[in-house]
Scaffold this active site. Sequence first.
Site, PDB file in Angstrom:
ATOM      1  N   GLY A  90       0.694  -1.111  -0.035  1.00 40.35           N
ATOM      2  CA  GLY A  90       0.003  -0.020  -0.044  1.00 40.35           C
ATOM      3  C   GLY A  90       1.002   1.207   0.147  1.00 40.35           C
ATOM      4  N   GLY A  92       2.702   3.639   1.550  1.00 41.25           N
ATOM      5  CA  GLY A  92       3.117   3.791   2.538  1.00 41.25           C
ATOM      6  C   GLY A  92       3.763   5.169   2.632  1.00 41.25           C
ATOM      7  N   ARG A 176       3.280  13.638  -8.047  1.00 48.98           N
ATOM      8  CA  ARG A 176       3.134  12.983  -9.292  1.00 48.98           C
ATOM      9  C   ARG A 176       1.700  13.019  -9.663  1.00 48.98           C
ATOM     10  NH1 ARG A 176       6.008   7.136  -7.461  1.00 48.98           N
ATOM     11  NH2 ARG A 176       4.014   6.913  -6.533  1.00 48.98           N
ATOM     12  N   ARG A 183      -2.130  -0.490  -9.543  1.00 51.18           N
ATOM     13  CA  ARG A 183      -1.083  -1.303  -9.986  1.00 51.18           C
ATOM     14  C   ARG A 183      -1.543  -2.830  -9.936  1.00 51.18           C
ATOM     15  NH1 ARG A 183       2.938   1.459  -6.812  1.00 51.18           N
ATOM     16  NH2 ARG A 183       2.186   3.621  -6.602  1.00 51.18           N
ATOM     17  N   ASP A 252       3.954  -4.503  -7.281  1.00 51.08           N
ATOM     18  CA  ASP A 252       3.373  -3.507  -6.777  1.00 51.08           C
ATOM     19  C   ASP A 252       3.943  -2.264  -7.507  1.00 51.08           C
ATOM     20  OD1 ASP A 252       5.484  -4.684  -5.162  1.00 51.08           O
ATOM     21  OD2 ASP A 252       5.689  -2.538  -4.420  1.00 51.08           O
ATOM     22  N   ASN A 253       5.110  -2.336  -8.350  1.00 49.09           N
ATOM     23  CA  ASN A 253       5.422  -1.133  -8.997  1.00 49.09           C
ATOM     24  C   ASN A 253       4.978  -1.201 -10.533  1.00 49.09           C
ATOM     25  OD1 ASN A 253       6.609  -0.304  -6.757  1.00 49.09           O
ATOM     26  ND2 ASN A 253       8.438  -1.353  -7.350  1.00 49.09           N
ATOM     27  N   ASP A 262       6.982   4.181 -10.134  1.00 44.42           N
ATOM     28  CA  ASP A 262       7.845   4.312  -8.943  1.00 44.42           C
ATOM     29  C   ASP A 262       9.469   4.077  -9.032  1.00 44.42           C
ATOM     30  OD1 ASP A 262       5.659   4.406  -7.425  1.00 44.42           O
ATOM     31  OD2 ASP A 262       5.641   2.354  -6.425  1.00 44.42           O
TER      32      ASP A 262
HETATM   33  P1  AMP Z   1       9.081   1.228  -3.374  1.00 51.07           P
HETATM   34  O1  AMP Z   1      10.144   0.171  -3.316  1.00 51.07           O
HETATM   35  O2  AMP Z   1       9.318   2.580  -3.033  1.00 51.07           O
HETATM   36  O3  AMP Z   1       7.880   0.954  -4.511  1.00 51.07           O
HETATM   37  O4  AMP Z   1       8.149   0.909  -1.808  1.00 51.07           O
HETATM   38  C1  AMP Z   1       7.820  -0.441  -1.556  1.00 51.07           C
HETATM   39  C2  AMP Z   1       6.660  -0.155  -0.310  1.00 51.07           C
HETATM   40  O5  AMP Z   1       7.370   0.142   0.763  1.00 51.07           O
HETATM   41  C3  AMP Z   1       5.480   0.473  -0.636  1.00 51.07           C
HETATM   42  O6  AMP Z   1       4.432  -0.052   0.054  1.00 51.07           O
HETATM   43  C4  AMP Z   1       6.096   1.758  -0.300  1.00 51.07           C
HETATM   44  O7  AMP Z   1       4.831   2.788   0.282  1.00 51.07           O
HETATM   45  C5  AMP Z   1       6.656   1.592   1.123  1.00 51.07           C
HETATM   46  N1  AMP Z   1       7.728   2.404   1.601  1.00 51.07           N
HETATM   47  C6  AMP Z   1       9.012   2.626   0.974  1.00 51.07           C
HETATM   48  N2  AMP Z   1       9.416   3.773   1.385  1.00 51.07           N
HETATM   49  C7  AMP Z   1       8.879   3.969   2.594  1.00 51.07           C
HETATM   50  C8  AMP Z   1       9.091   4.905   3.696  1.00 51.07           C
HETATM   51  N3  AMP Z   1       9.985   5.738   3.882  1.00 51.07           N
HETATM   52  N4  AMP Z   1       8.085   4.991   4.625  1.00 51.07           N
HETATM   53  C9  AMP Z   1       6.956   4.101   4.387  1.00 51.07           C
HETATM   54  N5  AMP Z   1       6.751   3.376   3.414  1.00 51.07           N
HETATM   55  C10 AMP Z   1       7.466   3.279   2.639  1.00 51.07           C
HETATM   56 MG    MG Z   2       6.577   1.053  -4.923  1.00 52.93          MG
END
Ligand code: AMP
Ligand code: MG
Length: 488
Positions: A90, A92, A176, A183, A252-253, A262
């Site tokens: 989700g 985050g 964005r 996704r 998820d991306n 992402d």
């Molecule tokens: P990403 O690799 O950036 O696509 O993120 C993978 C997952 O980790 C997604 O659910 C993001 O929302 C969560 N996420 C990445 N960085 C953070 C952060 N600094 N704080 C909270 N959630 C994060």
């Molecule tokens: Mg992501």
Amino acid sequence: MKTLESLTFDNSFAKLPATYYSRVAATPLPDPYLVTYSPAALKLLELDGSQITRAEMIEALAGNRVLPGMDPVAALYAGHQFGHYVPQLGDGRAILLGEIRATDGSGWEVQIKGAGRTPYSRDGDGRAVLRSSIREYLCSEAMHALGIPTTRALAIVGSDEPVYREQEETAAIVTRLAPSFVRFGSFEVFYYRGQVEPIRQLADYVIARYFPELSSLADPYPEFLRQVTLRTADLIAQWQAVGFSHGVMNTDNMSILGLTLDYGPFGFLDAFDPGYICNHSDTAGRYAFDQQPDVAGWNITRLAQALVPLMSVEAASAAISEYPKAFATRYLELMAAKLGLRPDGNTPNLVVSLLELLGTNRIDYTRFMRSLCEFDSRDGALNSPLRDQFVDRAAFDAWARRYASALGATGLPDPERSTAMRRVNPKYILRNHLAEIAIRRAADHRDYSEIERLYMVLTHPYDEQPLNEAYAEEPPDWAKQIEVSCSS
Ligand code: AMP
Ligand code: MG
């Protein structure tokens, strides 16, 4: 042109049942300031240029002010990360504020990334750092200018709030824009929970809004899956042709609209290296450059599985079975155009042998392809600037002879072909070292001018820019030390 006051926000995603998201409030970002903005993205919202620097706008993009009509939510999704299913991810740290409908009917969802913790943050702090925000901003706008489907970036706001990664950095939020941020993982989450109705309702929503031509079909779901498959094949073909490595192709991306989504530890090829791994944390090379087409195929299979409750297994298999051919056809078409050819039976061999040569001779992919636009089909000797790049000159000569004869068969005169090739072989790409220079100036000296300069260079990637030759150079030696990973 609109002002902030005449901008009307809606949020159709937030009108879906609450199964799909959580209503959230952004965590205020202390004393935000505008770092940079994209005039091209601003135009999508039909916003007057003067609006972006207004304090109210900066507060809104920092998540400190909710404008009328906004309905901030964080979306729920799951996903396969590095091959393993993670039942709840989700948004985050991203918050969907709402959507703006332009007069031409196009809708743009506005999302702020780095706006604080949400129910999906797990152990994360909900923030993003200036470094990664600059990378995402520049690459989004550069990809669009290259003609590659992508989410867009409107602006970056920064703050002096410290954020702790490998070292202390400062917080930033990138805004964005995309028609939708849904996704593959947005569907997977319900499949693994065994909830069929939410899968159907989300599919209906996506079809009605983004694939309206399918709405009238008696059974739209297999065709929907097929369309997503084809869009994904097209996207990955474009990545491979331009030399882009995403770095974290988790489901998820993967955008349901076939957009690049992402931006994290992405990288463009410098020297041609099929096994290039841009993500420092990807030790096994799951997402290496040459793995991307297969990984996308695997990801599509995960999506098909999540949609199986809406159709028969046979229909789902048939829908995604077109992926390998769609990818190969499109990739060949793009590579043929890069070579100034129309694809025929000889093209695959010509492409494969060229890439092998570039790989074994460690030749810069973008620079070589651009210089190939000047290839002289009459006389091998006139091509010495090309030839001199190779250690194995005899191998290049052999390839060049075959290439010259393929060019001859097109009947196109060199100058015309050359012009056409320059339109598909970019001169300027976002190499890591270019981003790094802009990041260092911004982070160490609060000097954002290099971001703007790079934006200008990268949003005209196919043009000759005599004053910006330095931006088309090979990376300097220190660039080898740049490490990019997911922690951003
Ligand atoms: P990403 O690799 O950036 O696509 O993120 C993978 C997952 O980790 C997604 O659910 C993001 O929302 C969560 N996420 C990445 N960085 C953070 C952060 N600094 N704080 C909270 N959630 C994060
Ligand atoms: Mg992501």
